[in-house]
Design a protein around this motif. Sequence first.
Motif, mmCIF file in Angstrom:
data_model
loop_
_atom_site.group_PDB
_atom_site.id
_atom_site.type_symbol
_atom_site.label_atom_id
_atom_site.label_comp_id
_atom_site.label_asym_id
_atom_site.label_seq_id
_atom_site.Cartn_x
_atom_site.Cartn_y
_atom_site.Cartn_z
ATOM 1 N N MET A 452 0.838 -1.208 0.000
ATOM 2 C CA MET A 452 0.000 0.000 0.000
ATOM 3 C C MET A 452 0.869 1.252 0.000
ATOM 4 O O MET A 452 0.585 2.230 -0.698
ATOM 5 C CB MET A 452 -0.926 -0.007 1.218
ATOM 6 C CG MET A 452 -2.036 -1.047 1.156
ATOM 7 S SD MET A 452 -3.128 -0.969 2.602
ATOM 8 C CE MET A 452 -3.803 0.680 2.439
ATOM 9 N N LEU A 453 1.946 1.220 0.791
ATOM 10 C CA LEU A 453 2.880 2.349 0.827
ATOM 11 C C LEU A 453 3.502 2.555 -0.548
ATOM 12 O O LEU A 453 3.648 3.699 -1.008
ATOM 13 C CB LEU A 453 3.965 2.077 1.868
ATOM 14 C CG LEU A 453 5.107 3.093 1.958
ATOM 15 C CD1 LEU A 453 4.599 4.400 2.558
ATOM 16 C CD2 LEU A 453 6.254 2.543 2.796
ATOM 17 N N CYS A 454 3.874 1.455 -1.218
ATOM 18 C CA CYS A 454 4.498 1.554 -2.534
ATOM 19 C C CYS A 454 3.560 2.168 -3.569
ATOM 20 O O CYS A 454 4.010 2.823 -4.512
ATOM 21 C CB CYS A 454 4.936 0.171 -3.013
ATOM 22 S SG CYS A 454 6.315 -0.519 -2.081
ATOM 23 N N CYS A 455 2.290 1.968 -3.393
ATOM 24 C CA CYS A 455 1.328 2.511 -4.358
ATOM 25 C C CYS A 455 0.954 3.953 -4.042
ATOM 26 O O CYS A 455 0.991 4.815 -4.914
ATOM 27 C CB CYS A 455 0.078 1.641 -4.380
ATOM 28 S SG CYS A 455 -1.133 2.146 -5.623
ATOM 29 N N ASP A 456 0.628 4.226 -2.780
ATOM 30 C CA ASP A 456 0.009 5.507 -2.432
ATOM 31 C C ASP A 456 0.882 6.448 -1.611
ATOM 32 O O ASP A 456 0.482 7.587 -1.362
ATOM 33 C CB ASP A 456 -1.282 5.242 -1.647
ATOM 34 C CG ASP A 456 -2.249 4.355 -2.411
ATOM 35 O OD1 ASP A 456 -2.357 4.536 -3.639
ATOM 36 O OD2 ASP A 456 -2.871 3.465 -1.790
ATOM 37 N N GLY A 457 2.053 5.971 -1.140
ATOM 38 C CA GLY A 457 2.835 6.799 -0.241
ATOM 39 C C GLY A 457 2.204 6.810 1.143
ATOM 40 O O GLY A 457 1.409 5.943 1.489
ATOM 41 N N ARG A 458 2.553 7.812 1.927
ATOM 42 C CA ARG A 458 1.993 7.927 3.276
ATOM 43 C C ARG A 458 1.885 9.392 3.655
ATOM 44 O O ARG A 458 2.376 10.281 2.946
ATOM 45 C CB ARG A 458 2.889 7.198 4.281
ATOM 46 C CG ARG A 458 4.289 7.784 4.422
ATOM 47 C CD ARG A 458 5.021 7.204 5.613
ATOM 48 N NE ARG A 458 6.399 7.646 5.714
ATOM 49 C CZ ARG A 458 6.805 8.801 6.228
ATOM 50 N NH1 ARG A 458 5.903 9.682 6.647
ATOM 51 N NH2 ARG A 458 8.086 9.106 6.299
ATOM 52 N N SER A 459 1.264 9.646 4.778
ATOM 53 C CA SER A 459 1.119 11.014 5.272
ATOM 54 C C SER A 459 2.502 11.628 5.527
ATOM 55 O O SER A 459 3.358 11.012 6.144
ATOM 56 C CB SER A 459 0.315 11.016 6.578
ATOM 57 O OG SER A 459 0.271 12.303 7.142
ATOM 58 N N GLY A 460 2.700 12.820 5.029
ATOM 59 C CA GLY A 460 3.956 13.523 5.247
ATOM 60 C C GLY A 460 5.058 13.148 4.293
ATOM 61 O O GLY A 460 6.197 13.606 4.454
ATOM 62 N N ALA A 461 4.760 12.306 3.295
ATOM 63 C CA ALA A 461 5.797 11.862 2.362
ATOM 64 C C ALA A 461 5.245 11.836 0.946
ATOM 65 O O ALA A 461 4.036 11.794 0.725
ATOM 66 C CB ALA A 461 6.315 10.482 2.749
ATOM 67 N N GLU A 462 6.156 11.838 -0.013
ATOM 68 C CA GLU A 462 5.780 11.777 -1.425
ATOM 69 C C GLU A 462 4.949 10.528 -1.691
ATOM 70 O O GLU A 462 5.108 9.497 -1.038
ATOM 71 C CB GLU A 462 7.039 11.733 -2.293
ATOM 72 C CG GLU A 462 7.797 13.042 -2.344
ATOM 73 C CD GLU A 462 7.301 13.943 -3.444
ATOM 74 O OE1 GLU A 462 6.422 13.519 -4.217
ATOM 75 O OE2 GLU A 462 7.786 15.087 -3.517
#
Length: 681
Positions: A452-462
């Motif tokens: 999920m991080l690889c697809c959408d990123g996370r809060s506070g990051a690209e």
Amino acid sequence: MKTSAELIADIQLLVEQKHLRTLALAFARFMRDLGMSNVHQIFCAAVLTEIEARGHICLNLDTFVQDPCTLLDWEPAVWQKLSSDFAFPKTKEGWILALSAGEFIYVAQTHKNQASEDFLFDLATEDQRQVMVLQNDRLYLRRYWRDETRVAESVRRRASLATDVKAEEVRRWLDILFAAEDGTDKDVTDVDWQKLACAIAVRSHFSIITGGPGTGKTYTVARLIALMLALSHHPERLRIALAAPTGKAAARLKQSLDKALTGLAQKLGSSLPMKEMSSRIGAARTLHSLLGARPDTRRFRHHAGNQLDIDVLVVDEASMIHLEMMASLLDALPDRTVLVLLGDKDQLASVEAGAVLGDLCGRAEEGGYTPETLSYLTETTGEVVADMFAGDRGAIAQQTVMLRKSRRFSSAIGALALAVNDGNIETATSCFDQGDETLQWMVHAKQAQLLMLCCDGRSGAEGGYSAYLTLIQDMPEQISTHNIDRSAEIEANFNQWATSVLVAFDRFRVLCALKEGEWGVNGLNTAIEQMLQGRGLLKRDSDWYRGRPVMVTRNDYNNQVFNGDIGLALPDVHRHKPMRVYFHEGDRLRSILASRLRYVDTAYAMTVHKSQGSEFSHTVLVLPHDSSPVLTRELVYTGITRARDAFTLVSPVNQIWRKALSLKTQRESGLMSVLHVSEQK
């Protein structure tokens, strides 16, 4: 004591039990077939081959005697049985005597028993080009001994070659080049290590500038080049070359240096025509390209008998240069060439054997400057170096400067990198608890969370990879619908779009410690690709699908792509042609037919080793489920320092983080020992 045949059988068993590589067995058999019957020598031949794969240049007999299990990563019981069966010596002196017996190992120097001043081993042995060499208390494969000797002699000679510069001229230009940007006085409480580095680099034919991310290595080199041009009697004839171990690092060096030189030209105005002078500096090249690598051989077109015709060579990311490459580079440089090495001594060393930069400047933070060097620095820079940096650590220390103030890493990422580099586990761990969104630790992570991080990123990051794939899906209509229109406007629009896609892809990257396994490069590349396809962000209808990121895995001189280069598969601007792979090299976009690239891997995830020389806005470092010898403090530090704006740590087992930070890489080498002996001659 058992026989050599029984030892070979035991080594084969160790290979089957994964304690040794197959190559260790093959080399032990090879030496026995040559006639070597001494079981101690045969065993050391196997060990020497084994530790070479872990980056060691030689077998240090001190280390071998004191802690063989750590060196070989064996359980004590394995070593104890072997040691007992074959009556291994208990002391370093015993091993030296065993290894010096007979004709199969060349003994390069006599050896003194440290326990008894009046006992001297008389070990003069004729050099008959033996495969192995014993020098002092280190055992080498001959090629590494030869390379190490060549590097030591060349570095010592170059460092001792003084240039023809006048201190007052150096001072005048350094005051101009390092004048405060706003015209105000600089803070006099800080030593300007960048200014000192320039002064050091122009006084001999060899220098090292080391420092962590954001300490201004490129900024410093831009001013060093300006200083060299200003001091030259014929600046229009000064041939300056730029190089790096990988294509990505070379492109970044040129791009950063061009930007710094442009700003410097505006600052200097008419006092030094920097724009005209710097325009003659060509593109940065890989070391393989610079030396003229040839297919199907490790030899280069440029060597001691056909040297490069350049006056100044600046090499970035020098921590990645292995011993054999450094020896080849130094051989190809005339003594008149000024060599400047840039790099972070605390980063991962090269994948191949040797850690030359680390050996040469491992204690650079101490300074170790002689009164002569300190006097020269004060005279040429006006800076007064503190007494704590005084000393005498040899000629190489006098030509080494460590940049200490990071302008990029004053943030939470910088604090984390510093704590990791110091091995301070508690401080490093606490960095994730400060509430800064630039840092995040996914504790006890599941692979689904990482995807999920690889697809959408996370809060506070690209954002993740969806950003560049969305750009591909939104290809401008005038590009996607034209037929065989060869107009310059169409080409320009396409190149602008393709560049934006490559830039978007390079903002985010997943770095792994290992290649294999669920949390390794191969497992994650497959999982990420499947997840992105399931989201409808890509269509994998063939191996070469639109948007596939690939990394070149072997140097390809015909196509001029090199190990570590990363590109994206995109449609050709002329739709009737097949898929092409586009590479972003500085300000230039270059493409190659996908069918011509034979050695590539998908590159959503890559190893930390392969990421050296690169930088990403948001970097994700994935630790494995189980510990591994490659998982060290240097690997974690290198992964963190690839991040520019945000860093995410992903660990399925959190204890691995603590274990990695407690393990510091130690690569055995005799370079500084040999260099010290050379300096005494």
